[in-house]
Design an enzyme around this catalytic site. Structure first.
Site, short mmCIF file in Angstrom:
data_model
loop_
_atom_site.label_atom_id
_atom_site.label_comp_id
_atom_site.label_asym_id
_atom_site.label_seq_id
_atom_site.Cartn_x
_atom_site.Cartn_y
_atom_site.Cartn_z
N HIS A 24 0.80 -1.22 0.00
CA HIS A 24 0.00 0.00 0.00
C HIS A 24 0.83 1.28 0.00
CE1 HIS A 24 -4.28 0.29 -0.25
NE2 HIS A 24 -4.48 -0.80 0.48
N ASP A 233 -9.54 -8.37 -18.16
CA ASP A 233 -9.79 -9.39 -19.18
C ASP A 233 -8.47 -9.73 -19.87
OD1 ASP A 233 -10.57 -10.99 -21.26
OD2 ASP A 233 -12.03 -9.58 -22.10
#
Length: 293
Positions: A24, A233
């Protein structure tokens, strides 16, 4: 310095799993999602990512007078539990909130409210003991220089640009209130975002709002439905399911995601209660999922 690192596991059936480790300090959830989608764009043969990456770290405010000590926390023996909430039951609460207030709320608001309430009921703290819920809001659109550099609303910036939003109420109030009132508390906290972020950016706080308190009376919620993970995708379509693999043992966490396709609604994936409080928490969450509370 560790950049996000993907790992792919293939199965004999032809399916595969992509695992991602992200630190993070490098990027927030939206940044990690942007990275995953950039990898997917290259995998499909695109010459460059559809969303060009933007550095612009100097556009992020950094109030110099705020000094944050190291965080303090204790390890908690938290148990995993996941539950799916149907679109009908979420819509029922959204409709009740609109009828009571004339305002609209999101599926995220409903999921957070019911998880917070179920947890408050399970903990059975003193009625006047405060309980907190904290979530992390994207603030790219609130940083003018970043928006200009990234082509509007901060698109393309893959670093950290979020603000902590917190609601605090007495445990008895959260446990005993109607769902509409708990949603109202969530909405009120979200409504303060722009003003609080501007005040922080101008150095208006003595205490750093990013300095979180990791105590058992606090619930941390992360919304994974808008990060881009569900849209990645690699050439075979979007993921059937996206799930967090591990949690920090000092944070009571709930992740709002989607159930495996083609199922609709929301999936709440939690590690937020100890073994002692797990049965009651499960009962409360399952009751809402069944439409009985």
């Amino acid at each position: 310095m560790m950049e996000p690192q993907p790992e792919v596991t293939e199965f004999a059936c032809g399916g595969f799993v992509v695992g991602l480790i992200s630190v993070h300090t490098i990027a927030d959830g939206l940044g990690a999602g942007q990275f995953i989608n950039a990898v997917a764009d290259y995998a499909r043969g695109l010459p460059k990512p559809r969303v060009p990456p933007v550095w612009s770290r100097d556009a992020i405010p950094a109030p110099s007078q705020i000094v944050s000590p190291p965080p303090r926390f204790e390890l908690l023996d938290l148990r995993y539990f996941t539950v799916d909430l149907s679109p009908d039951h979420i819509a029922k609460v959204k409709s009740a909130f609109h009828e009571a207030t004339g305002q609209r709320c999101s599926a995220f608001d409903v999921c957070v409210a019911k998880t917070w309430q179920s947890r408050a009921r399970a903990l059975r703290l003193a009625a006047d003991a405060p309980v907190h819920v904290c979530f992390f809001a994207n603030t790219r659109h609130l940083v003018p220089h970043l928006s200009a550099a990234a082509g509007g609303a901060g698109g393309g910036f893959y670093g950290n640009c979020f603000y902590t939003v917190q609601a605090t109420r007495p445990c008895g109030e959260v446990a005993g209130a109607a769902a509409v009132e708990v949603v109202r508390a969530i909405r009120e906290a979200k409504a303060r975002l722009a003003a609080d972020f501007a005040r922080w950016a101008a150095g208006g706080f003595d205490k750093d709002p990013y300095m979180l308190t990791f105590t058992y009376d606090s619930l941390f919620v992360s919304d994974w439905t808008r990060l881009g993970f569900l849209e990645a995708d690699y050439g075979w379509g979007t993921p059937a399911h996206v799930v967090p693999f591990s949690y920090h043992p000092f944070m009571a966490v709930a992740v709002i995601g989607a159930p495996p396709a083609p199922k609709q609604g929301a999936r709440v994936m939690t590690m937020c209660v100890t073994e002692e409080h797990l049965p009651e928490f499960q009962d409360q969450m399952n009751a809402f999922a069944a439409g009985s509370n």
